[in-house]
Scaffold this motif. Structure first.
Motif, PDB file in Angstrom:
ATOM      1  N   HIS A   1       0.826  -1.207   0.000  1.00 23.81           N
ATOM      2  CA  HIS A   1       0.000   0.000   0.000  1.00 23.81           C
ATOM      3  C   HIS A   1       0.860   1.257   0.000  1.00 23.81           C
ATOM      4  CE1 HIS A   1      -3.063   2.933   1.080  1.00 23.81           C
ATOM      5  NE2 HIS A   1      -2.315   3.281   2.103  1.00 23.81           N
ATOM      6  N   LEU A   2       1.871   1.303   0.858  1.00 29.21           N
ATOM      7  CA  LEU A   2       2.710   2.490   0.967  1.00 29.21           C
ATOM      8  C   LEU A   2       3.523   2.729  -0.299  1.00 29.21           C
ATOM      9  CD1 LEU A   2       3.900   2.047   4.641  1.00 29.21           C
ATOM     10  CD2 LEU A   2       2.579   3.974   3.755  1.00 29.21           C
ATOM     11  N   ALA A   3       4.078   1.655  -0.868  1.00 28.01           N
ATOM     12  CA  ALA A   3       4.866   1.803  -2.093  1.00 28.01           C
ATOM     13  C   ALA A   3       3.997   2.340  -3.222  1.00 28.01           C
ATOM     14  CB  ALA A   3       5.491   0.466  -2.483  1.00 28.01           C
ATOM     15  N   THR A   4       2.790   1.812  -3.352  1.00 25.80           N
ATOM     16  CA  THR A   4       1.884   2.259  -4.410  1.00 25.80           C
ATOM     17  C   THR A   4       1.449   3.706  -4.201  1.00 25.80           C
ATOM     18  OG1 THR A   4       1.063  -0.004  -4.705  1.00 25.80           O
ATOM     19  CG2 THR A   4      -0.292   1.780  -5.582  1.00 25.80           C
ATOM     20  N   ALA A   5       1.071   4.036  -2.962  1.00 22.58           N
ATOM     21  CA  ALA A   5       0.623   5.394  -2.669  1.00 22.58           C
ATOM     22  C   ALA A   5       1.738   6.407  -2.902  1.00 22.58           C
ATOM     23  CB  ALA A   5       0.133   5.472  -1.218  1.00 22.58           C
ATOM     24  N   PHE A   6       2.961   6.062  -2.510  1.00 19.75           N
ATOM     25  CA  PHE A   6       4.079   6.989  -2.684  1.00 19.75           C
ATOM     26  C   PHE A   6       4.384   7.184  -4.162  1.00 19.75           C
ATOM     27  CE2 PHE A   6       8.646   7.887  -3.022  1.00 19.75           C
ATOM     28  CZ  PHE A   6       8.693   9.081  -2.299  1.00 19.75           C
ATOM     29  N   PHE A   7       4.435   6.089  -4.920  1.00 17.30           N
ATOM     30  CA  PHE A   7       4.732   6.209  -6.353  1.00 17.30           C
ATOM     31  C   PHE A   7       3.687   7.076  -7.044  1.00 17.30           C
ATOM     32  CE2 PHE A   7       4.217   4.962 -10.757  1.00 17.30           C
ATOM     33  CZ  PHE A   7       5.513   5.104 -11.236  1.00 17.30           C
ATOM     34  N   ASP A   8       2.418   6.836  -6.768  1.00 19.40           N
ATOM     35  CA  ASP A   8       1.352   7.622  -7.401  1.00 19.40           C
ATOM     36  C   ASP A   8       1.467   9.095  -7.029  1.00 19.40           C
ATOM     37  OD1 ASP A   8       0.327   5.379  -8.621  1.00 19.40           O
ATOM     38  OD2 ASP A   8      -1.247   5.050  -7.120  1.00 19.40           O
ATOM     39  N   ALA A   9       1.818   9.373  -5.775  1.00 18.42           N
ATOM     40  CA  ALA A   9       1.894  10.758  -5.313  1.00 18.42           C
ATOM     41  C   ALA A   9       3.050  11.504  -5.956  1.00 18.42           C
ATOM     42  CB  ALA A   9       2.009  10.796  -3.790  1.00 18.42           C
ATOM     43  N   ILE A  10       4.218  10.865  -6.085  1.00 14.85           N
ATOM     44  CA  ILE A  10       5.343  11.582  -6.691  1.00 14.85           C
ATOM     45  C   ILE A  10       5.153  11.720  -8.202  1.00 14.85           C
ATOM     46  CG2 ILE A  10       6.948  10.897  -4.886  1.00 14.85           C
ATOM     47  CD1 ILE A  10       8.221   8.959  -6.902  1.00 14.85           C
ATOM     48  N   ARG A  11       4.461  10.762  -8.823  1.00 11.98           N
ATOM     49  CA  ARG A  11       4.222  10.855 -10.272  1.00 11.98           C
ATOM     50  C   ARG A  11       3.298  12.027 -10.584  1.00 11.98           C
ATOM     51  NH1 ARG A  11       0.479   9.177 -13.851  1.00 11.98           N
ATOM     52  NH2 ARG A  11      -0.754   8.197 -12.204  1.00 11.98           N
ATOM     53  N   THR A  12       2.308  12.247  -9.735  1.00 13.84           N
ATOM     54  CA  THR A  12       1.330  13.312  -9.974  1.00 13.84           C
ATOM     55  C   THR A  12       1.675  14.618  -9.270  1.00 13.84           C
ATOM     56  OG1 THR A  12      -0.020  12.592  -8.099  1.00 13.84           O
ATOM     57  CG2 THR A  12      -0.503  11.616 -10.255  1.00 13.84           C
TER      58      THR A  12
ATOM     59  N   VAL B   1      -1.139  14.401  -0.455  1.00  9.78           N
ATOM     60  CA  VAL B   1      -0.886  12.988  -0.167  1.00  9.78           C
ATOM     61  C   VAL B   1       0.546  12.796   0.301  1.00  9.78           C
ATOM     62  CG1 VAL B   1      -0.741  10.669  -1.151  1.00  9.78           C
ATOM     63  CG2 VAL B   1      -2.664  12.157  -1.743  1.00  9.78           C
ATOM     64  N   LEU B   2       1.489  13.462  -0.367  1.00  7.71           N
ATOM     65  CA  LEU B   2       2.889  13.332   0.031  1.00  7.71           C
ATOM     66  C   LEU B   2       3.091  13.799   1.474  1.00  7.71           C
ATOM     67  CD1 LEU B   2       4.836  14.454  -3.159  1.00  7.71           C
ATOM     68  CD2 LEU B   2       5.029  12.244  -2.007  1.00  7.71           C
ATOM     69  N   ARG B   3       2.457  14.900   1.824  1.00  9.18           N
ATOM     70  CA  ARG B   3       2.623  15.414   3.195  1.00  9.18           C
ATOM     71  C   ARG B   3       2.076  14.417   4.215  1.00  9.18           C
ATOM     72  NH1 ARG B   3       4.203  20.136   5.008  1.00  9.18           N
ATOM     73  NH2 ARG B   3       3.977  21.192   3.006  1.00  9.18           N
ATOM     74  N   ASP B   4       0.983  13.749   3.868  1.00 12.25           N
ATOM     75  CA  ASP B   4       0.424  12.740   4.766  1.00 12.25           C
ATOM     76  C   ASP B   4       1.334  11.528   4.901  1.00 12.25           C
ATOM     77  OD1 ASP B   4      -1.802  14.210   5.349  1.00 12.25           O
ATOM     78  OD2 ASP B   4      -3.084  13.239   3.855  1.00 12.25           O
TER      79      ASP B   4
END
Length: 294
Positions: free
Chosen positions: A174-185, A190-193
């Motif tokens: 979950h964390l890897a996916t959320a982080f990748f999506d946040a830095i791509r966009t 989301v990144l701050r969270d």
């Protein structure tokens, strides 16, 4: 495979893990283990009280020789140094014995860099692989009291780098996916969270590809860095692997908008990212290429 080779294979993963923790290079660790394999065939194994201990001694001494020769190369390294990433799928068993894992967390590997070669050997042999001081003394050719002192000093330098928080496989994905999506966009909210207040970004290009020459420290600076990248490249395609474990940490393999391969490992504490380790040096990405091309 003959009986001698079969017996050695029972120890290969352990020896590779030992050499990797000593050197920080999986390629060099494999070379060391192959050298140990050749020496294994030249010894009268019936005389060995403990084949595992004897092989550990051989590998440790070979690693110490390599470390002496490579010391100047590390001093001249361009930018932050990170160990060669060890990649594992999230499907791998979580309860694998320490001898069969090479999941050395990056923070621990960086802390090991602060040790002298002998301190590093004493710490790895004793605290990671549970070898006794008599075996360690033979391996590094020092007395047992000297080995105890080396371990005390090593533990003092290691300090807070010991892993304290284990991320389960579902949370890692979950964390890897959320982080990748946040830095791509470039999703700043989301990144701050996701980022802890004292988050740090380490990027290792080794002078071979573009990478930060200094560690970026602090949630705000790390956040601005990734939002800036997203603003510069837009939502450019960034092919990535499924979530993986990299040195036992949540992570993934990806290509940046310019097509450069890299691995990203995330150090997590209490559900937030405390450190990001990005390896871009192409000399360290042989395993990552296999994942990227799979």
């Amino acid at each position: 495979m003959d009986a001698s080779a079969a017996e050695f294979e029972q120890h290969r993963r352990f020896l590779t893990g030992l050499a990797y923790r000593m050197l920080g290079s999986f390629a060099d660790a494999q070379d060391i283990v192959q050298d140990a394999f050749l020496r294994w065939h030249q010894v009268a194994r019936a005389d060995l009280a403990s084949p595992r201990a004897w092989l550990a001694q051989v590998v440790t001494r070979l690693c110490l020789d390599v470390m002496k020769a490579a010391r100047s190369q590390r001093v001249d390294y361009v930018g932050p140094w990170l160990p060669e990433p060890i990649i594992e799928t999230l499907a791998a068993p979580e309860n694998t014995a320490i001898d069969d894992r090479i999941d050395a967390p990056v923070a621990l590997m960086l802390a090991l860099e602060r040790l002298s070669p002998l301190e590093r050997a004493a710490f790895i042999l004793h605290d990671v692989f549970d070898m006794d001081f008599a075996e360690i003394a033979i391996a590094i050719e020092r007395t047992e009291p000297a080995c105890r002192q080396l371990l005390v000093r090593a533990r003092g330098h290691i300090g807070e780098a010991r892993p304290r928080y284990a991320v389960d496989r579902a949370e890692a994905a979950h964390l890897a996916t959320a982080f990748f999506d946040a830095i791509r966009t470039g999703d700043a909210a989301v990144l701050r969270d996701l980022l802890a207040e004292g988050a740090r970004l380490h990027s290792d290009g080794g002078g071979k590809v573009l990478a930060n020459l200094n560690i970026i420290e602090g949630e705000d600076k790390v956040l601005r860095f990734f939002v800036g990248l997203a603003g510069r490249f837009g939502r450019a395609a960034m092919p990535w692997s499924r979530p993986l474990l990299i040195n036992g940490l949540p992570g993934y393999v990806s290509r940046d908008p310019k097509g450069n391969l890299q691995t990203t490992a995330l150090e997590i504490t209490d559900g937030r990212i405390t450190a990001i380790y990005i390896v871009r040096n192409p000399d360290k990405l042989e395993a990552a290429r296999a994942v990227a091309l799979a």
